[in-house]
Scaffold this active site. Structure first.
Site, PDB file in Angstrom:
ATOM      1  NE  ARG A  32       1.731  -7.539 -10.366  1.00 25.48           N
ATOM      2  CZ  ARG A  32       1.295  -7.610  -9.115  1.00 25.48           C
ATOM      3  NH1 ARG A  32       0.919  -8.755  -8.608  1.00 25.48           N
ATOM      4  NH2 ARG A  32       1.256  -6.532  -8.376  1.00 25.48           N
ATOM      5  CG  HIS A  34      -1.026  -5.768 -44.081  1.00 24.67           C
ATOM      6  ND1 HIS A  34      -1.015  -6.896 -44.872  1.00 24.67           N
ATOM      7  CD2 HIS A  34      -2.012  -5.971 -43.169  1.00 24.67           C
ATOM      8  CE1 HIS A  34      -1.941  -7.739 -44.433  1.00 24.67           C
ATOM      9  NE2 HIS A  34      -2.565  -7.206 -43.401  1.00 24.67           N
ATOM     10  NE  ARG A  66       4.103 -11.925 -35.160  1.00 29.09           N
ATOM     11  CZ  ARG A  66       3.719 -12.305 -33.941  1.00 29.09           C
ATOM     12  NH1 ARG A  66       4.631 -12.685 -33.053  1.00 29.09           N
ATOM     13  NH2 ARG A  66       2.454 -12.341 -33.599  1.00 29.09           N
ATOM     14  CG  HIS A  73      -2.282  -0.937 -42.370  1.00 31.88           C
ATOM     15  ND1 HIS A  73      -1.141  -1.475 -41.828  1.00 31.88           N
ATOM     16  CD2 HIS A  73      -3.295  -1.748 -41.990  1.00 31.88           C
ATOM     17  CE1 HIS A  73      -1.448  -2.566 -41.143  1.00 31.88           C
ATOM     18  NE2 HIS A  73      -2.750  -2.757 -41.227  1.00 31.88           N
ATOM     19  CE  LYS A 100       2.421  -8.818 -33.862  1.00 31.00           C
ATOM     20  NZ  LYS A 100       2.306  -7.918 -35.026  1.00 31.00           N
ATOM     21  CE  LYS A 121       0.263 -14.305 -37.258  1.00 31.55           C
ATOM     22  NZ  LYS A 121      -0.839 -13.422 -36.887  1.00 31.55           N
ATOM     23  CD  GLU A 155      -4.697 -10.504 -43.523  1.00 24.79           C
ATOM     24  OE1 GLU A 155      -3.510 -10.702 -43.853  1.00 24.79           O
ATOM     25  OE2 GLU A 155      -5.131  -9.395 -43.147  1.00 24.79           O
ATOM     26  CG  ASN A 169       3.836  -5.702 -41.679  1.00 28.40           C
ATOM     27  OD1 ASN A 169       2.746  -5.367 -41.268  1.00 28.40           O
ATOM     28  ND2 ASN A 169       4.882  -5.877 -40.891  1.00 28.40           N
ATOM     29  CG  HIS A 190      -7.631  -5.623 -42.890  1.00 28.29           C
ATOM     30  ND1 HIS A 190      -6.666  -4.669 -42.686  1.00 28.29           N
ATOM     31  CD2 HIS A 190      -6.989  -6.827 -42.848  1.00 28.29           C
ATOM     32  CE1 HIS A 190      -5.491  -5.265 -42.522  1.00 28.29           C
ATOM     33  NE2 HIS A 190      -5.662  -6.576 -42.608  1.00 28.29           N
ATOM     34  CD  GLU A 224       5.699  -7.260 -36.202  1.00 29.04           C
ATOM     35  OE1 GLU A 224       4.764  -7.361 -35.398  1.00 29.04           O
ATOM     36  OE2 GLU A 224       5.569  -6.939 -37.395  1.00 29.04           O
TER      37      GLU A 224
HETATM   38  N1  LIG Z   1      -3.605 -10.328 -32.994  1.00 28.05           N
HETATM   39  C1  LIG Z   1      -3.254 -10.442 -34.261  1.00 28.05           C
HETATM   40  O1  LIG Z   1      -2.215 -10.998 -34.597  1.00 28.05           O
HETATM   41  C2  LIG Z   1      -4.175  -9.882 -35.299  1.00 28.05           C
HETATM   42  C3  LIG Z   1      -3.957 -10.187 -36.652  1.00 28.05           C
HETATM   43  C4  LIG Z   1      -4.849  -9.698 -37.593  1.00 28.05           C
HETATM   44  C5  LIG Z   1      -5.915  -8.914 -37.186  1.00 28.05           C
HETATM   45  N2  LIG Z   1      -6.092  -8.622 -35.873  1.00 28.05           N
HETATM   46  C6  LIG Z   1      -7.227  -7.812 -35.421  1.00 28.05           C
HETATM   47  O2  LIG Z   1      -8.419  -8.526 -35.739  1.00 28.05           O
HETATM   48  C7  LIG Z   1      -9.477  -7.596 -35.905  1.00 28.05           C
HETATM   49  C8  LIG Z   1     -10.288  -7.992 -37.137  1.00 28.05           C
HETATM   50  O3  LIG Z   1     -10.789  -9.292 -36.932  1.00 28.05           O
HETATM   51  P1  LIG Z   1     -12.083  -9.832 -37.703  1.00 28.05           P
HETATM   52  O4  LIG Z   1     -11.953  -9.505 -39.138  1.00 28.05           O
HETATM   53  O5  LIG Z   1     -12.281 -11.217 -37.288  1.00 28.05           O
HETATM   54  O6  LIG Z   1     -13.246  -8.859 -37.164  1.00 28.05           O
HETATM   55  P2  LIG Z   1     -14.288  -9.013 -35.965  1.00 28.05           P
HETATM   56  O7  LIG Z   1     -13.751  -9.729 -34.824  1.00 28.05           O
HETATM   57  O8  LIG Z   1     -14.853  -7.652 -35.736  1.00 28.05           O
HETATM   58  O9  LIG Z   1     -15.428  -9.913 -36.633  1.00 28.05           O
HETATM   59  C9  LIG Z   1     -16.179  -9.380 -37.690  1.00 28.05           C
HETATM   60  C10 LIG Z   1     -17.686  -9.457 -37.399  1.00 28.05           C
HETATM   61  O10 LIG Z   1     -18.107 -10.793 -37.581  1.00 28.05           O
HETATM   62  C11 LIG Z   1     -18.772 -11.255 -36.423  1.00 28.05           C
HETATM   63  N3  LIG Z   1     -18.473 -12.689 -36.345  1.00 28.05           N
HETATM   64  C12 LIG Z   1     -17.265 -13.272 -36.166  1.00 28.05           C
HETATM   65  N4  LIG Z   1     -17.374 -14.589 -36.267  1.00 28.05           N
HETATM   66  C13 LIG Z   1     -18.669 -14.866 -36.506  1.00 28.05           C
HETATM   67  C14 LIG Z   1     -19.404 -16.063 -36.711  1.00 28.05           C
HETATM   68  N5  LIG Z   1     -18.804 -17.256 -36.755  1.00 28.05           N
HETATM   69  N6  LIG Z   1     -20.731 -15.965 -36.903  1.00 28.05           N
HETATM   70  C15 LIG Z   1     -21.354 -14.750 -36.918  1.00 28.05           C
HETATM   71  N7  LIG Z   1     -20.706 -13.593 -36.753  1.00 28.05           N
HETATM   72  C16 LIG Z   1     -19.384 -13.660 -36.540  1.00 28.05           C
HETATM   73  C17 LIG Z   1     -18.273 -10.427 -35.289  1.00 28.05           C
HETATM   74  O11 LIG Z   1     -19.231 -10.363 -34.272  1.00 28.05           O
HETATM   75  C18 LIG Z   1     -18.063  -9.075 -35.983  1.00 28.05           C
HETATM   76  O12 LIG Z   1     -19.282  -8.380 -36.020  1.00 28.05           O
HETATM   77  C19 LIG Z   1      -8.863  -6.224 -35.957  1.00 28.05           C
HETATM   78  O13 LIG Z   1      -9.088  -5.567 -34.738  1.00 28.05           O
HETATM   79  C20 LIG Z   1      -7.381  -6.494 -36.127  1.00 28.05           C
HETATM   80  O14 LIG Z   1      -6.567  -5.501 -35.527  1.00 28.05           O
HETATM   81  C21 LIG Z   1      -5.253  -9.100 -34.934  1.00 28.05           C
HETATM   82 ZN   LIG Z   2      -4.178  -7.989 -42.326  1.00 31.35          ZN
END
Ligand SMILES: NC(=O)c1ccc[n+]([C@@H]2O[C@H](COP(=O)([O-])OP(=O)(O)OC[C@H]3O[C@@H](n4cnc5c(N)ncnc54)[C@H](O)[C@@H]3O)[C@@H](O)[C@H]2O)c1
Ligand SMILES: [Zn+2]
Length: 360
Positions: A119, A245, A238, A249, A141, A224, A183, A242, A261, A234
Site C-alpha cells: 500500500r 503536446h 499543470r 502526441h 506522477k 515544474k 521539454e 501540455n 517524443h 492536475e
Molecule cells: N511522470 C511524469 O511526469 C513524466 C513526464 C514526462 C515523461 N514521462 C514518461 O517518461 C518516459 C520517457 O522517458 P525517457 O525519455 O527518459 O525514456 P527512457 O526512460 O526510455 O530512456 C531512454 C533510453 O535511454 C536509456 N538511458 C537513460 N539514461 C541513460 C544514461 N544516463 N546512460 C545510458 N542510457 C540511458 C534508457 O535505458 C532508455 O533505453 C515515457 O514513458 C513518458 O511517459 C513521465
Molecule cells: Zn513531453
C-alpha cells in the site's frame, strides 16, 4: 542548487541538482528504511546499478538490484507484477525504500511499484536521462501504459528526494538528447522568459549531447516544482505543461512512434504557437523567436502528414471537453493564456487546420 518542494499534503521533497549527486543518496536515507530495492531498466542498471548499490549497502540490512527490459513498451502491468513478485519473494517489508534509477520509463515504473507495494513505501529518485531530469522526475506522477493508451494506470506518489546528477548524462545515447531539449524549450516558453533568453544565447552549450550547464536544469526543476506545488493533481495550472503536446502526441501516434517524443513536441509547439497567434494574441514576433530557437537547436523536421491523418488523434485528446478541441496556449514568452479557463482554450478545427497547413 537545492530546492524544497512542499505539497498540499505537507509532504516534502528535496530536489538536488549537483554533479556527483547520486553519491549523496546515503545522506537522504532514513534509519527506518532497513531494506533497499534499486530499480531501473537493464541499460541503466548495467551502467549505474552497482555504483548506487555501493552507496546504499552500508545503510541497509538487505539490498536488491532489480531491472526490466528498456523501452516504453515494457512500462506495463505485466512487467510491474513480475517486479513486485521478485520483491515479495525476498520477503521485503514496509520498511523498504525503492531507489528509482533511470529515464522516465524507469522512474514511472519504480515510482509506481513503490506507490503500491504494501500500500505504498517511500522512494528516492535518480533520473539519468535529460528528459527525466527536467520533467519526469518532478511531480510524483507514476504509472504504466495499457493497451488502451499511455500512462492510463498509476498513482501520484512523491519521492522523498530527487537527486539530479548531470554527470550521468555522459552515457545517454545521443538520440535521446532531443527529447529533453524540447521539454526545456517548452518549460521556458510556458513559464520562464529569462530561461528562454538564456537558451537563445547559449545554443552551443545545449547541442552537445551528454553535457549541459546546471542553470537550465535548475530553472526547469524550479518551474515544474512551482507548477506542481500549485496543482499536485492536475486540476488546473499543470495543464500548461501540455503546450506543444496536443499536436505533438497526435504526430507521435500517426507516425506510430517513428518520430520521437522530443521532435514531435517541437513540431507541436510550432503549430500550437501559430494557433496562439490567431487565438489569443500571442505576438507573431514571439512565435518567430520560438521557431528560430527550435531551428538552432536542430529541430528541422517538418511533418509529412495531412491534417486529416492527424485529426482522429486530436479528437481523443484528454483535454477535450464535450467534443471541442482544447490546447494550452502561450500569450507571451513565459506566460500562458486562459488562467480563468483551466489554462486550456477551445480551438476550432479550422484554426487548427490553418496552423497545421501554414507551416514553413
Ligand atoms: N511522470 C511524469 O511526469 C513524466 C513526464 C514526462 C515523461 N514521462 C514518461 O517518461 C518516459 C520517457 O522517458 P525517457 O525519455 O527518459 O525514456 P527512457 O526512460 O526510455 O530512456 C531512454 C533510453 O535511454 C536509456 N538511458 C537513460 N539514461 C541513460 C544514461 N544516463 N546512460 C545510458 N542510457 C540511458 C534508457 O535505458 C532508455 O533505453 C515515457 O514513458 C513518458 O511517459 C513521465
Ligand atoms: Zn513531453
Amino acid at each position: 542548487v537545492k530546492l524544497s518542494l512542499t505539497l498540499t499534503d505537507k509532504t516534502e521533497c528535496t530536489i538536488l541538482v549537483k554533479k556527483g549527486a547520486h553519491k549523496l543518496l546515503g545522506s537522504y536515507w532514513k534509519p527506518e528504511w532497513q531494506d533497499a530495492v534499486i530499480l531501473g531498466d537493464e541499460q541503466v542498471i548495467d551502467l549505474y546499478g552497482d555504483a548506487v548499490g555501493e552507496v546504499i549497502r552500508p545503510k541497509v540490512v538487505h539490498a536488491m538490484i532489480l531491472s526490466f527490459p528498456p523501452g516504453d513498451e515494457n512500462k506495463n502491468r505485466a512487467v510491474k507484477e513480475d517486479l513486485e513478485d521478485s520483491i515479495l519473494s525476498q520477503g521485503y517489508s514496509r520498511r523498504t525504500c525503492v531507489v528509482a534509477l533511470g529515464g522516465g520509463v524507469s522512474l514511472d515504473m519504480a515510482g509506481y511499484v513503490a506507490g503500491t507495494y504494501m500500500r505504498g513505501i517511500p522512494y528516492l529518485s535518480v533520473p539519468t536521462s535529460l528528459l527525466a531530469m527536467v520533467d519526469a522526475a518532478i511531480g510524483g506522477k507514476t504509472g504504466v501504459n495499457t493497451e488502451a493508451g499511455k500512462n492510463l494506470v498509476g498513482v501520484i506518489h512523491q519521492p522523498g528526494a530527487v537527486l539530479i546528477d548531470p554527470d550521468l548524462l555522459k552515457t545517454l545515447p545521443p538520440e535521446e538528447w532531443c527529447n529533453g531539449l524540447a521539454e526545456i524549450v517548452k518549460t521556458a516558453l510556458v513559464g520562464d522568459a529569462a530561461l528562454f533568453e538564456w537558451l537563445e544565447t547559449h545554443v552551443d552549450e545545449l547541442t552537445q549531447p551528454g553535457r549541459i550547464p546546471d542553470y537550465p536544469l535548475e530553472a526547469c526543476v524550479a518551474r515544474k516544482s512551482d507548477i506542481v506545488e500549485k496543482d499536485p493533481r492536475e486540476g488546473g495550472v499543470r495543464a500548461v505543461l501540455n503546450f506543444g503536446h496536443t499536436i505533438g502526441h497526435a504526430i507521435e501516434k500517426v507516425s506510430e512512434h517513428a518520430i520521437p517524443h522530443g521532435k514531435a513536441v517541437a513540431m507541436g509547439m510550432e503549430v500550437e504557437a501559430r494557433v496562439a497567434v490567431s487565438n489569443c494574441r500571442f505576438p507573431a514576433a514571439s512565435s518567430q523567436r520560438l521557431f528560430r530557437l527550435l531551428q538552432a537547436l536542430g529541430f528541422h523536421e517538418k511533418p509529412d502528414y495531412s491534417f486529416e491523418q492527424l485529426l482522429p488523434y486530436l479528437k481523443v485528446d484528454k483535454k477535450n471537453r464535450g467534443g471541442e478541441i482544447r490546447m494550452a496556449l502561450p500569450r507571451r514568452v513565459g506566460e500562458m493564456a486562459g488562467a480563468t479557463q483551466g489554462y486550456t482554450l477551445p480551438v476550432s478545427l479550422e484554426e487548427a487546420r490553418q496552423a497545421w497547413e501554414s507551416g514553413p
